[in-house]
Design a protein around this motif. Structure first.
Motif, PDB file in Angstrom:
ATOM      1  N   ALA A   2      -1.720   4.444   2.496  1.00  0.00           N
ATOM      2  CA  ALA A   2      -2.804   3.765   3.197  1.00  0.00           C
ATOM      3  C   ALA A   2      -4.135   4.274   2.657  1.00  0.00           C
ATOM      4  O   ALA A   2      -4.272   5.450   2.315  1.00  0.00           O
ATOM      5  CB  ALA A   2      -2.704   4.024   4.692  1.00  0.00           C
ATOM      6  N   LEU A   3      -5.107   3.372   2.584  1.00  0.00           N
ATOM      7  CA  LEU A   3      -6.446   3.704   2.110  1.00  0.00           C
ATOM      8  C   LEU A   3      -7.461   3.055   3.027  1.00  0.00           C
ATOM      9  O   LEU A   3      -7.360   1.863   3.338  1.00  0.00           O
ATOM     10  CB  LEU A   3      -6.645   3.187   0.675  1.00  0.00           C
ATOM     11  N   ASP A   4      -8.428   3.844   3.461  1.00  0.00           N
ATOM     12  CA  ASP A   4      -9.612   3.313   4.142  1.00  0.00           C
ATOM     13  C   ASP A   4     -10.771   3.540   3.181  1.00  0.00           C
ATOM     14  O   ASP A   4     -11.090   4.681   2.838  1.00  0.00           O
ATOM     15  CB  ASP A   4      -9.857   4.039   5.474  1.00  0.00           C
ATOM     16  N   PHE A   5     -11.382   2.464   2.741  1.00  0.00           N
ATOM     17  CA  PHE A   5     -12.485   2.540   1.798  1.00  0.00           C
ATOM     18  C   PHE A   5     -13.711   1.931   2.467  1.00  0.00           C
ATOM     19  O   PHE A   5     -13.790   0.717   2.631  1.00  0.00           O
ATOM     20  CB  PHE A   5     -12.141   1.794   0.504  1.00  0.00           C
ATOM     21  N   ALA A   6     -14.619   2.787   2.903  1.00  0.00           N
ATOM     22  CA  ALA A   6     -15.858   2.353   3.547  1.00  0.00           C
ATOM     23  C   ALA A   6     -15.590   1.380   4.698  1.00  0.00           C
ATOM     24  O   ALA A   6     -16.281   0.382   4.858  1.00  0.00           O
ATOM     25  CB  ALA A   6     -16.808   1.742   2.523  1.00  0.00           C
ATOM     26  N   GLY A   7     -14.548   1.675   5.481  1.00  0.00           N
ATOM     27  CA  GLY A   7     -14.246   0.871   6.658  1.00  0.00           C
ATOM     28  C   GLY A   7     -13.266  -0.265   6.446  1.00  0.00           C
ATOM     29  O   GLY A   7     -12.858  -0.917   7.397  1.00  0.00           O
ATOM     30  N   THR A   8     -12.872  -0.526   5.206  1.00  0.00           N
ATOM     31  CA  THR A   8     -11.880  -1.559   4.921  1.00  0.00           C
ATOM     32  C   THR A   8     -10.542  -0.886   4.627  1.00  0.00           C
ATOM     33  O   THR A   8     -10.483   0.037   3.819  1.00  0.00           O
ATOM     34  CB  THR A   8     -12.298  -2.423   3.712  1.00  0.00           C
ATOM     35  N   ARG A   9      -9.501  -1.347   5.296  1.00  0.00           N
ATOM     36  CA  ARG A   9      -8.181  -0.729   5.145  1.00  0.00           C
ATOM     37  C   ARG A   9      -7.330  -1.494   4.130  1.00  0.00           C
ATOM     38  O   ARG A   9      -7.320  -2.715   4.111  1.00  0.00           O
ATOM     39  CB  ARG A   9      -7.472  -0.693   6.485  1.00  0.00           C
ATOM     40  N   TYR A  10      -6.623  -0.733   3.308  1.00  0.00           N
ATOM     41  CA  TYR A  10      -5.726  -1.276   2.293  1.00  0.00           C
ATOM     42  C   TYR A  10      -4.354  -0.621   2.464  1.00  0.00           C
ATOM     43  O   TYR A  10      -4.268   0.554   2.826  1.00  0.00           O
ATOM     44  CB  TYR A  10      -6.222  -0.955   0.878  1.00  0.00           C
ATOM     45  N   VAL A  11      -3.307  -1.385   2.157  1.00  0.00           N
ATOM     46  CA  VAL A  11      -1.962  -0.837   2.056  1.00  0.00           C
ATOM     47  C   VAL A  11      -1.639  -0.825   0.572  1.00  0.00           C
ATOM     48  O   VAL A  11      -1.770  -1.839  -0.119  1.00  0.00           O
ATOM     49  CB  VAL A  11      -0.938  -1.696   2.829  1.00  0.00           C
ATOM     50  N   LEU A  12      -1.243   0.340   0.053  1.00  0.00           N
ATOM     51  CA  LEU A  12      -0.959   0.506  -1.370  1.00  0.00           C
ATOM     52  C   LEU A  12       0.549   0.465  -1.581  1.00  0.00           C
ATOM     53  O   LEU A  12       1.261   1.361  -1.138  1.00  0.00           O
ATOM     54  CB  LEU A  12      -1.535   1.841  -1.859  1.00  0.00           C
ATOM     55  N   GLY A  13       1.011  -0.573  -2.261  1.00  0.00           N
ATOM     56  CA  GLY A  13       2.431  -0.720  -2.541  1.00  0.00           C
ATOM     57  C   GLY A  13       2.713  -0.576  -4.026  1.00  0.00           C
ATOM     58  O   GLY A  13       1.795  -0.343  -4.824  1.00  0.00           O
ATOM     59  N   PRO A  14       3.980  -0.725  -4.423  1.00  0.00           N
ATOM     60  CA  PRO A  14       4.346  -0.602  -5.833  1.00  0.00           C
ATOM     61  C   PRO A  14       3.496  -1.511  -6.724  1.00  0.00           C
ATOM     62  O   PRO A  14       3.309  -2.689  -6.429  1.00  0.00           O
ATOM     63  CB  PRO A  14       5.817  -1.026  -5.844  1.00  0.00           C
ATOM     64  N   GLY A  15       2.947  -0.931  -7.773  1.00  0.00           N
ATOM     65  CA  GLY A  15       2.097  -1.670  -8.703  1.00  0.00           C
ATOM     66  C   GLY A  15       0.621  -1.572  -8.398  1.00  0.00           C
ATOM     67  O   GLY A  15      -0.205  -1.918  -9.234  1.00  0.00           O
TER      68      GLY A  15
END
Length: 140
Positions: free
Chosen positions: A63-76
């Motif tokens: 999981a990544l929170d970048f300046a308030g925006t959340r991302y899910v990091l999957g394969p690739g």
């Protein structure tokens, strides 16, 4: 090359350069291949020194929170970050995350990272050839 890195197994290396030894504006400061599973893994970016990180997800998810925006990091997925910055990345409870990473220091590394962030954001999906080149750099 990615297969060679995976066969080599988990590792982390830190690099040190004597001041003035190499007059470059982009230096590696560390690299590694790691597997995390159901453990505490949590990095806060605003309290870290000035450097860049390229971290490529092989399997699992982070999981990544970048300046308030959340991302899910999957394969690739490959996250590209500069520090210090308002970012945080972590392993959620019950999850696993396999990845390799390269840390870079220097004005040119920071400039290029900021250009990628402005153009594409913190999560990119490089092609297989680029992943192999990054894996080769990590292994070397």
């Amino acid at each position: 090359m990615l297969e060679t890195l995976l066969t080599h197994g988990p590792m982390v290396r830190a690099f040190t350069h004597a001041r003035g030894e190499i007059d470059l504006h982009c230096l590696p400061i560390g690299a590694g291949y790691e597997r995390r599973e159901n453990e505490i893994y949590d990095w806060e970016g605003s309290a870290r020194g000035a450097f860049c990180l390229i971290q490529h997800t092989i399997s699992g998810r982070g999981a990544l929170d970048f300046a308030g925006t959340r991302y899910v990091l999957g394969p690739g997925d490959c996250m590209v970050l500069s520090f210090p910055h308002a970012n945080r990345y972590w392993l959620e409870p019950g999850q696993s995350w396999e990845y390799f990473w390269i840390g870079l220091h220097g004005r040119e590394a920071l400039r290029l990272t900021r250009a990628v962030l402005e153009d594409s954001g913190p999560v990119i999906r490089p092609g297989a050839e680029i992943v192999d080149r990054l894996a080769a750099a990590c292994l070397a």
